[in-house]
Scaffold this motif. Structure first.
Motif, PDB file in Angstrom:
ATOM      1  N   ILE A  25       0.866  -1.177   0.000  1.00 10.51           N
ATOM      2  CA  ILE A  25       0.000   0.000   0.000  1.00 10.51           C
ATOM      3  C   ILE A  25       0.903   1.226   0.000  1.00 10.51           C
ATOM      4  CG2 ILE A  25      -1.820   1.249   1.200  1.00 10.51           C
ATOM      5  CD1 ILE A  25      -2.682  -1.369   2.480  1.00 10.51           C
ATOM      6  N   GLU A  26       0.985   1.864  -1.134  1.00 10.93           N
ATOM      7  CA  GLU A  26       1.892   2.986  -1.337  1.00 10.93           C
ATOM      8  C   GLU A  26       3.334   2.564  -1.052  1.00 10.93           C
ATOM      9  OE1 GLU A  26       2.476   6.743  -2.881  1.00 10.93           O
ATOM     10  OE2 GLU A  26       0.732   5.452  -2.892  1.00 10.93           O
ATOM     11  N   ASP A  27       3.967   3.114  -0.023  1.00 12.93           N
ATOM     12  CA  ASP A  27       5.396   2.843   0.180  1.00 12.93           C
ATOM     13  C   ASP A  27       5.653   1.782   1.253  1.00 12.93           C
ATOM     14  OD1 ASP A  27       4.448   4.406   2.231  1.00 12.93           O
ATOM     15  OD2 ASP A  27       6.323   5.523   2.491  1.00 12.93           O
ATOM     16  N   LYS A  28       4.597   1.196   1.809  1.00 14.23           N
ATOM     17  CA  LYS A  28       4.776   0.189   2.860  1.00 14.23           C
ATOM     18  C   LYS A  28       3.890  -1.019   2.598  1.00 14.23           C
ATOM     19  CE  LYS A  28       3.806   2.807   6.481  1.00 14.23           C
ATOM     20  NZ  LYS A  28       3.806   4.233   6.074  1.00 14.23           N
ATOM     21  N   TYR A  29       4.287  -2.139   3.205  1.00 19.10           N
ATOM     22  CA  TYR A  29       3.438  -3.323   3.169  1.00 19.10           C
ATOM     23  C   TYR A  29       2.370  -3.213   4.254  1.00 19.10           C
ATOM     24  CZ  TYR A  29       6.906  -5.369   0.059  1.00 19.10           C
ATOM     25  OH  TYR A  29       7.744  -5.598  -1.001  1.00 19.10           O
ATOM     26  N   MET A  30       1.239  -3.886   4.052  1.00 19.53           N
ATOM     27  CA  MET A  30       0.124  -3.773   4.979  1.00 19.53           C
ATOM     28  C   MET A  30       0.547  -4.044   6.421  1.00 19.53           C
ATOM     29  SD  MET A  30      -3.505  -5.857   5.110  1.00 19.53           S
ATOM     30  CE  MET A  30      -4.103  -5.218   3.554  1.00 19.53           C
ATOM     31  N   ARG A  60      10.796 -11.348   8.758  1.00 18.39           N
ATOM     32  CA  ARG A  60      11.882 -10.972   9.670  1.00 18.39           C
ATOM     33  C   ARG A  60      12.773  -9.916   9.038  1.00 18.39           C
ATOM     34  NH1 ARG A  60      13.423 -17.033  11.943  1.00 18.39           N
ATOM     35  NH2 ARG A  60      11.847 -17.067  13.616  1.00 18.39           N
ATOM     36  N   GLU A  61      13.068 -10.090   7.771  1.00 22.56           N
ATOM     37  CA  GLU A  61      13.906  -9.123   7.067  1.00 22.56           C
ATOM     38  C   GLU A  61      13.175  -7.786   6.937  1.00 22.56           C
ATOM     39  OE1 GLU A  61      17.351  -7.776   5.187  1.00 22.56           O
ATOM     40  OE2 GLU A  61      16.984  -9.666   6.238  1.00 22.56           O
ATOM     41  N   LEU A  62      11.877  -7.853   6.627  1.00 22.34           N
ATOM     42  CA  LEU A  62      11.077  -6.646   6.457  1.00 22.34           C
ATOM     43  C   LEU A  62      10.985  -5.820   7.739  1.00 22.34           C
ATOM     44  CD1 LEU A  62       9.012  -4.988   4.684  1.00 22.34           C
ATOM     45  CD2 LEU A  62       7.238  -6.492   5.634  1.00 22.34           C
ATOM     46  N   LEU A  63      10.866  -6.511   8.879  1.00 26.16           N
ATOM     47  CA  LEU A  63      10.596  -5.820  10.148  1.00 26.16           C
ATOM     48  C   LEU A  63      11.829  -5.570  11.012  1.00 26.16           C
ATOM     49  CD1 LEU A  63       7.305  -7.651  11.237  1.00 26.16           C
ATOM     50  CD2 LEU A  63       7.547  -5.533   9.918  1.00 26.16           C
ATOM     51  N   ALA A 103      -4.606  -7.469   9.424  1.00 26.83           N
ATOM     52  CA  ALA A 103      -5.566  -7.098   8.374  1.00 26.83           C
ATOM     53  C   ALA A 103      -6.305  -5.800   8.693  1.00 26.83           C
ATOM     54  CB  ALA A 103      -6.566  -8.229   8.156  1.00 26.83           C
ATOM     55  N   ARG A 104      -6.008  -5.196   9.855  1.00 22.99           N
ATOM     56  CA  ARG A 104      -6.545  -3.863  10.203  1.00 22.99           C
ATOM     57  C   ARG A 104      -5.369  -2.877  10.207  1.00 22.99           C
ATOM     58  NH1 ARG A 104     -11.815  -4.070  11.981  1.00 22.99           N
ATOM     59  NH2 ARG A 104     -12.557  -6.104  12.687  1.00 22.99           N
ATOM     60  N   PRO A 105      -4.921  -2.462   9.031  1.00 17.82           N
ATOM     61  CA  PRO A 105      -3.693  -1.657   8.958  1.00 17.82           C
ATOM     62  C   PRO A 105      -3.847  -0.218   9.432  1.00 17.82           C
ATOM     63  CG  PRO A 105      -4.663  -1.883   6.780  1.00 17.82           C
ATOM     64  CD  PRO A 105      -5.462  -2.767   7.691  1.00 17.82           C
ATOM     65  N   PHE A 106      -5.087   0.271   9.546  1.00 19.18           N
ATOM     66  CA  PHE A 106      -5.266   1.693   9.840  1.00 19.18           C
ATOM     67  C   PHE A 106      -5.710   1.957  11.271  1.00 19.18           C
ATOM     68  CE2 PHE A 106      -6.079   1.266   5.203  1.00 19.18           C
ATOM     69  CZ  PHE A 106      -4.858   1.805   4.806  1.00 19.18           C
ATOM     70  N   ILE A 227      -2.678   1.094  -4.790  1.00 14.96           N
ATOM     71  CA  ILE A 227      -2.544  -0.240  -4.213  1.00 14.96           C
ATOM     72  C   ILE A 227      -1.978  -1.163  -5.277  1.00 14.96           C
ATOM     73  CG2 ILE A 227      -3.809  -2.157  -3.169  1.00 14.96           C
ATOM     74  CD1 ILE A 227      -5.893  -0.003  -2.354  1.00 14.96           C
ATOM     75  N   LYS A 228      -0.975  -1.922  -4.894  1.00 15.67           N
ATOM     76  CA  LYS A 228      -0.334  -2.778  -5.878  1.00 15.67           C
ATOM     77  C   LYS A 228       0.237  -4.009  -5.200  1.00 15.67           C
ATOM     78  CE  LYS A 228       3.748   0.156  -5.373  1.00 15.67           C
ATOM     79  NZ  LYS A 228       4.626   1.133  -6.004  1.00 15.67           N
TER      80      LYS A 228
END
Length: 402
Positions: A25-30, A60-63, A103-106, A227-228
């Motif tokens: 979602i834009e520049d970050k993952y959900m 793990r790499e992402l976070l 699944a509740r990213p906001f 969104i991509k």
């Protein structure tokens, strides 16, 4: 008082069609949205992320840039299994655990802060929103009554409880073979009355592809968003849907020395069914239907009653194993229809619980699961109350590129 967070990202995304936490979602993952927001609260001392096992290293790499993320662990078969695994990684001296769905990213800073303060003051906290529409109770397609919407709320996450209370509740649920879709219902089963605060309609849960429209609407007031998914290619792929039908049936005699399980639910009755496993006749019929639709051998070949490792095994475990196999083969579950033939017990009182148990085990929408109870009008094996007979029909679909 100390508090950690467990972020649950272990769902397979069957209804959505892909693994949601890694949706860009834009520049970050959900997944990053929840981790980032929760990390901002200075009362949170650590975060455990629970994800699908095949994404462990990726996540793990992402976070690794988020210092509060202490553990990334694989999830379990059910949501409650995944939450429990996450809580077990939280240090024993931590008093509270905040559970949140990736699944509740906001989820907002405000909701996180208010839920923590409410839990510290009241011993627990569940974020909810009210309902604006008129609420009806429906049976068999007919409206039976209108409910007072002032007392009805929809549960969201975060949900905060004491670590020890949660683990005790999970142990109790496992012992009684109960399945819960959130921690509030789990604690209610324990006799607790969780404290509630009002959340925000923007704290949406992404479940279906059309929910991406809500994602776009939620953030549109902030900035344009695109969104991509990294796997989408710049070409049109035409897919052909193939349909596969399977039929299964099973029959078991009564046994006064055993408990009765139907559809994974323990039924209060004076006798159970005889069999090598837990003798869940309904799940055995359903498993055979899945195996037939996917072109595999029957349940007796896959789980032979001569193998001691299946002695007394829960048929929910067998069902989950079979569903993993058919999903791995590229099938998706489109519909399930089942019938239980028995003079007694009557299954109508347990119908909803059975449907919920099966849909949760298969990680599918319970609206595509149907169950009916029938008698044999006193005729034959069933009529003489010597046992129970069950049938199941399933519809699977499989996409193939043209």
């Amino acid at each position: 008082m100390s508090i950690w967070s467990v972020i649950v990202a272990a769902g397979k995304g069957e209804r959505f069609g892909s693994y949601k936490p890694l949706l860009k979602i834009e520049d970050k993952y959900m997944l990053e949205y929840s981790v980032e927001t929760i990390s901002k609260n200075n009362k949170i001392e650590g975060i455990v992320v629970v994800c699908l096992s095949n994404y462990i290293q990726t996540i793990r790499e992402l976070l690794k840039k988020y210092n509060l993320v202490k553990y990334v662990v694989p999830g379990g078969t059910l949501r409650q299994d995944s939450v429990r695994k996450g809580i077990l990684k939280v240090p024993e001296d931590v008093e509270f655990v905040m559970i949140h769905d990736a699944a509740r990213p906001f989820v907002s800073d405000d909701i996180v802060g208010r839920s923590i303060n409410a839990a510290l003051e009241n011993g627990s906290c569940v974020v909810c929103v009210g309902v604006n529409d008129t609420v009806k109770r429906v049976e068999n397609g007919f409206i039976k009554e209108t409910l007072d919407r002032k007392s009805i709320f929809l549960a969201q996450t975060p949900q905060i409880f004491k670590r020890k209370d949660l683990l005790d509740a999970f142990e109790n649920a496992m012992a009684k073979r109960h399945i819960f879709t959130d921690e509030s219902s789990l604690m209610e089963f324990q006799g607790a009355s969780p404290f509630m605060i009002l959340g925000d309609a923007s704290n949406i849960k992404v479940t279906y592809p059309e929910d991406l429209l809500l994602v776009d609407k939620t953030v549109s007031n902030l900035e344009p968003i695109h969104i991509k998914e990294d796997l989408i290619e710049d070409k049109i792929v035409i897919k052909e849907l193939n349909y596969f039908v399977g039929i299964g049936e099973d029959i078991h005699p009564f046994d006064k020395e055993r408990p009765l399980y139907l559809g994974g639910v323990l039924i209060p009755f004076d006798k159970g069914l005889r069999g090598h496993s837990d003798a869940d006749v309904l799940l055995h019929a359903l498993i055979d239907a899945f195996l037939g639709a996917s072109g595999m051998d029957d349940i007796g070949v896959l789980f032979p009653d001569t193998d001691p490792k299946y002695q007394g095994i829960s048929s929910l475990t067998l069902l989950h194993n079979v569903s993993a196999i058919i999903l791995d083969k590229g099938f998706k579950i489109k519909n399930i229809d089942m019938i239980v033939f028995a003079e007694s017990p009557k299954i109508s009182s347990y119908k909803d619980e059975i449907i919920s148990t099966i849909s949760n085990t298969l990680n599918i929408d319970k609206r595509i699961v149907n169950l009916k109870g029938k008698t044999s009008e006193g005729l034959g094996f069933v009529g003489r109350e010597e046992g129970i007979w069950a049938k199941a029909v399933v519809l699977l679909i499989k996409e193939e590129n043209d």
